[in-house]
Design a protein around this motif. Structure first.
Motif, short mmCIF file in Angstrom:
data_model
loop_
_atom_site.label_atom_id
_atom_site.label_comp_id
_atom_site.label_asym_id
_atom_site.label_seq_id
_atom_site.Cartn_x
_atom_site.Cartn_y
_atom_site.Cartn_z
N ARG A 2 -12.05 -1.80 1.28
CA ARG A 2 -10.98 -1.05 1.42
C ARG A 2 -10.30 -0.25 1.58
NH1 ARG A 2 -6.14 -1.53 -2.31
NH2 ARG A 2 -4.55 -0.13 -0.28
N ILE A 3 -9.36 0.08 2.75
CA ILE A 3 -8.95 0.67 3.44
C ILE A 3 -7.89 1.49 3.00
CG2 ILE A 3 -8.38 2.37 6.54
CD1 ILE A 3 -10.44 -0.25 7.31
N TYR A 4 -8.33 3.07 2.51
CA TYR A 4 -7.41 3.27 1.72
C TYR A 4 -6.23 4.41 3.00
CZ TYR A 4 -8.47 2.55 -2.59
OH TYR A 4 -8.92 1.53 -4.40
N SER A 5 -6.60 5.20 4.49
CA SER A 5 -6.42 5.99 5.01
C SER A 5 -6.82 5.38 6.65
CB SER A 5 -5.81 7.37 4.77
OG SER A 5 -6.93 8.00 4.60
N GLY A 6 -6.57 5.86 7.36
CA GLY A 6 -6.92 5.93 8.58
C GLY A 6 -7.49 4.66 9.36
N VAL A 7 -8.31 4.46 10.50
CA VAL A 7 -9.17 3.16 10.56
C VAL A 7 -10.11 3.59 10.87
CG1 VAL A 7 -8.73 2.15 13.60
CG2 VAL A 7 -6.37 3.69 12.17
N ILE A 8 -10.70 2.06 11.02
CA ILE A 8 -11.79 2.36 11.31
C ILE A 8 -11.92 1.23 12.08
CG2 ILE A 8 -13.98 1.01 11.01
CD1 ILE A 8 -13.74 1.45 7.62
N GLU A 9 -12.92 0.90 13.59
CA GLU A 9 -13.15 0.68 15.02
C GLU A 9 -14.72 -0.35 15.05
OE1 GLU A 9 -12.28 2.34 18.12
OE2 GLU A 9 -9.98 2.93 18.05
N SER A 10 -14.10 -1.51 15.21
CA SER A 10 -15.77 -2.36 15.63
C SER A 10 -16.36 -1.57 16.47
CB SER A 10 -15.44 -3.51 16.27
OG SER A 10 -16.69 -4.56 15.81
N PRO A 63 1.04 -1.20 -0.07
CA PRO A 63 -0.24 0.29 0.17
C PRO A 63 0.52 1.11 0.06
CG PRO A 63 -0.82 -1.76 1.66
CD PRO A 63 0.06 -1.75 0.62
N LEU A 64 1.93 1.05 0.58
CA LEU A 64 3.38 2.53 0.52
C LEU A 64 3.67 2.56 -1.06
CD1 LEU A 64 5.09 1.78 3.72
CD2 LEU A 64 3.11 3.27 3.42
N GLU A 87 -10.37 -3.33 15.44
CA GLU A 87 -10.51 -3.17 14.60
C GLU A 87 -9.47 -3.26 13.15
OE1 GLU A 87 -7.81 0.59 16.57
OE2 GLU A 87 -5.72 -0.47 15.18
N ALA A 88 -9.94 -2.25 12.10
CA ALA A 88 -8.70 -2.08 10.83
C ALA A 88 -7.96 -0.93 10.72
CB ALA A 88 -10.07 -2.70 9.62
N SER A 89 -7.11 -0.97 9.18
CA SER A 89 -6.52 0.95 9.70
C SER A 89 -5.61 0.22 8.13
CB SER A 89 -5.51 0.84 10.32
OG SER A 89 -4.26 -0.17 10.72
N ALA A 90 -5.31 1.45 7.45
CA ALA A 90 -4.83 1.81 5.81
C ALA A 90 -4.19 0.33 5.56
CB ALA A 90 -3.93 2.59 5.86
N ASP A 140 -1.61 5.99 5.66
CA ASP A 140 -1.77 5.87 7.10
C ASP A 140 -2.62 6.05 8.11
OD1 ASP A 140 -0.76 6.28 9.49
OD2 ASP A 140 0.93 8.96 8.66
N LYS A 141 -2.39 4.87 9.17
CA LYS A 141 -3.75 5.06 10.25
C LYS A 141 -3.18 6.38 10.84
CE LYS A 141 -3.10 2.50 13.80
NZ LYS A 141 -3.27 1.40 14.69
N LYS A 142 -2.98 7.62 10.72
CA LYS A 142 -2.22 8.29 11.73
C LYS A 142 -3.41 9.21 10.28
CE LYS A 142 0.66 7.74 15.34
NZ LYS A 142 1.98 9.05 15.72
N ALA A 143 -3.75 9.07 9.08
CA ALA A 143 -4.53 10.04 8.39
C ALA A 143 -6.00 9.97 8.33
CB ALA A 143 -4.45 9.78 6.73
#
Length: 681
Positions: free
Chosen positions: A328-336, A282-283, A367-370, A304-307
């Motif tokens: 598809r997670i491109y940036s940031g985080v999704i939490e349950s 992904p980078l 959770e899932a992230s970028a 970036d999970k911080k984005a």
């Protein structure tokens, strides 16, 4: 960057190919060798893990793309196995939209087949780097070099063989790694799980050395570092060679190629190494770009999970009445349990559960992230192509291209009481599949379903029976036509009458012009010199678009037509929105009639592979169907006939072809274009 080591060792990739090239068989070996499964599933036995639907197991084909995650050499591989049949090409399209790389599987006998070309160009459209696996080297007629030539000629690509076959057909024993110059043998006692490296046999030394020199020359032509070392006659290290292959693969200059036979458990592990070594993380892909809907400005989001969160819904699946959303997670985080903002729908929804998928099995995540591809439960509104983000940091990503259905059938439930249930079930299936449509015919009251082909609709009807316990009667397949105009027309239409006690007034001048075939519709309101309120402009534009959705010949959508509004009769205080709408819709209908509208029918590209002795029967039958034979090319001991034929003449063709060729010919068919119907009406 936070999470960078994990992201560097993440691969989001798909397995794509023509039907029956061996994608699912290859994927089953990947799962076994990565210890994701403990037993190899076989397509022909109906035990393939990735073909989990009952329809897939019975038919021996992949119908829906299935996602899984596995590990190889400390790399996380998120893998999607896609269908190969043209009727399910939307599954490939939406998978490629969110993948970073893919493995193209080619049959060593069939080579580059029609659907191979389709998925190749789909991958090119999304700039997806590819590696190729030439499968079925054990089959009679296998030709490794022949497939390489077809990749060059038919796909315009530059293949770079990294393993070459040791033997072929019944003598296929293993592969030679020309990067390390070693022979790779695969232990049959543990289903190819143990790979032995040894010296290249004497009879293969010359061929292997020539292949290595060709590989270095090809790399030198495409990489400055290798060029310098090559011209300086320096020894090039394995590390530098691999780095150059990776650079060329990521820039789409070269396609690393591997040989093998997935069914015989030979040659799969080098492809797994290639996925890790050469396909992007992904980078490595550009930061995703979208539009901020609040200011219409373009924005980038880094992996970036911080984005801020940016995720794309690429697939929806209904399971026992509940919606499973793939994203598809491109940036940031999704939490349950967290809320996410659906930018496309302008609604906030809660993610009840977050899942890592393994075909139809799953495990819960907190959770899932970028970089992750995950399943989301609990979302009621999300559909294919929707963007998920944060409410205070919205971003709208490009939607996923869809395809227009070309075939329709009428369906009705066995009992009148099931009509409401039928509509509900069909709407659920339409939520899953953007290429499936349903509507109620206003004239007949029939329920009409539309799809990409006979197989597509047959599978959907069978799913109604299996998943919803709903048996339906199915009518004969019907072609989905389009309409267009054949000459330029200009007219003025006025409307002035009392409706419901109120006077409605409007006047509009329209000009209709044929657009080139395939050019689509163009609507222009060219009245800049007139003082017309914005709401009237919107009414006119909406009325024209609604009018184009139903033509005057048989009520099919109008295409390839330019509509210009060149004048309006507007008097403040007298002209009304309803009057303008009625003038516009009536005028457009009259203009379509005056412009001599005709029907356009879908024309299919057909490719028949037939033994030479049946050539006369095959070509004669295609001509009798009004087809146009474009080319006849030899392929081994068969002939490949390419033709274009109207879809309405291709119903039941598979049965006729089997009879005419004693079951020895095969064919594939895909939509080519719309053209004037033979009757013109």
């Amino acid at each position: 960057m936070a999470g960078e080591p994990r992201l560097k060792r993440t691969r989001n990739m798909g397995v794509v190919a023509h039907i029956d090239a061996g994608k699912t068989t290859f994927t089953e070996r990947v799962l076994y060798y990565t210890k994701r499964t403990h037993k190899i599933g076989e397509v022909h036995e109906g035990t393939a893990v990735m073909d989990w639907m009952e329809e897939e197991q019975q038919r021996g084909i992949t119908i829906t793309s299935a996602a899984t995650t596995c590990q190889w050499n400390n790399y996380d591989i998120n893998l999607i196995d896609t269908p190969g049949h043209v009727d399910f090409t939307m599954e490939v399209e939406r998978s490629l939209r969110v993948l970073d790389g893919c493995v193209m599987v080619f049959c060593a006998v069939g080579g580059v087949e029609p659907q191979s070309e389709t998925v190749w160009h789909q991958a090119d459209r999304y700039h997806v780097p590819k590696i190729a696996f030439i499968n079925k080297m054990d089959r009679i007629g296998a030709d490794f070099n022949g497939v390489l030539n077809q990749i060059r000629e038919k796909l315009g690509a530059n293949p770079l063989p990294l393993t070459i076959p040791w033997g072929s057909e019944s003598d296929f024993k293993g592969v030679i790694d020309i990067l390390t110059m070693e022979l790779l043998s695969f232990d049959e006692s543990d289903q190819g799980g143990t790979v032995a490296r040894s010296e290249i046999p004497a009879e293969m030394q010359e061929e292997a050395q020539a292949a290595r020199e060709s590989m270095i020359e090809t790399l030198a032509e495409n990489d400055d570092e290798i060029m310098e070392a090559y011209l300086g006659e320096e020894e090039i290290s394995l590390k530098n060679l691999k780095a150059a292959v990776r650079r060329a693969c990521l820039s789409l200059k070269l396609i690393p190629v591997f040989a093998g036979s997935a069914l015989r458990n030979k040659g799969v592990q080098p492809v797994l190494d290639g996925i890790c070594d050469y396909l992007p993380s992904p980078l490595d892909i550009p930061s995703v770009e979208g539009v901020n809907p609040t200011n219409e400005q373009k924005e980038l989001r880094q992996a970036d999970k911080k984005a801020p969160l940016a995720a794309l819904v690429f697939k929806v699946q209904m399971e026992q009445g509940r919606k499973l959303v793939f994203a598809r997670i491109y940036s940031g985080v999704i939490e349950s349990g967290a809320e996410v903002y659906n930018v496309t729908k302008d609604k906030t929804e809660k993610v009840a559960r977050l899942l890592r998928m393994h075909a139809n099995k799953r495990e819960r995540l907190k959770e899932a992230s970028a970089g992750d591809i995950v399943g989301l439960m609990g979302m009621k509104l999300a559909t294919t192509g929707d963007t998920l983000a944060l409410k205070d940091r919205p971003l709208l990503l490009d939607n996923i291209r869809s395809y227009e259905p070309v075939i329709s059938v009428a369906v009705e439930p066995k009992t009148v009481g099931d009509q409401e249930k039928l509509e509900s079930c069909l709407n659920r299936l339409a939520d899953e599949d953007p290429t499936f449509r349903m509507h109620i015919d206003e004239d007949t009251g029939q329920t009409i379903i539309r799809g990409m082909g006979e197989l597509h609709l047959d599978v959907l009807v069978q799913r109604l029976k299996r998943e919803f316990s709903l048996t339906v009667n199915v009518g004969q397949p019907q072609v989905v036509y389009r309409e267009t105009v054949t000459r330029e027309v200009k007219l003025t239409e006025s409307f002035d009458r009392d409706l419901g006690g109120d006077r409605q007034v409007g006047e509009v001048t329209l000009k209709l012009t044929p657009n080139p075939r395939g050019g689509g519709n163009t609507v222009r309101i060219d009245i800049s010199d007139q003082d017309l309120p914005a709401e009237f402009t919107d009414v006119i534009k909406q009325s024209v678009n609604e009018g184009l959705s139903s033509g005057v010949v048989l009520g099919y959508p109008v295409v390839d037509t330019k509509v210009e509004v060149t004048g309006v009769g507007y008097t403040q205080g007298t002209t009304t929105e309803l009057g303008m709408r009625l003038a516009c819709s009536t005028g457009l209908r009259k203009a379509l009639e005056s412009a001599e509208s005709i029907l356009l029918e879908p024309v299919m590209k057909v490719e028949v592979v037939s033994p030479e002795e049946f050539m006369g029967e095959v070509i004669g039958d295609l001509n009798a169907r009004g087809g146009s034979v474009e080319s006849v090319e030899p392929k081994g001991n068969t002939q490949v006939i390419t033709a274009t034929v109207a879809l309405k003449r291709m119903f039941g063709y598979s049965t006729i072809l089997r009879s005419a060729t004693q079951g020895r010919a095969i064919f594939s068919m895909q939509f080519s274009h719309y053209d004037a119907s033979g009757s013109g009406k």
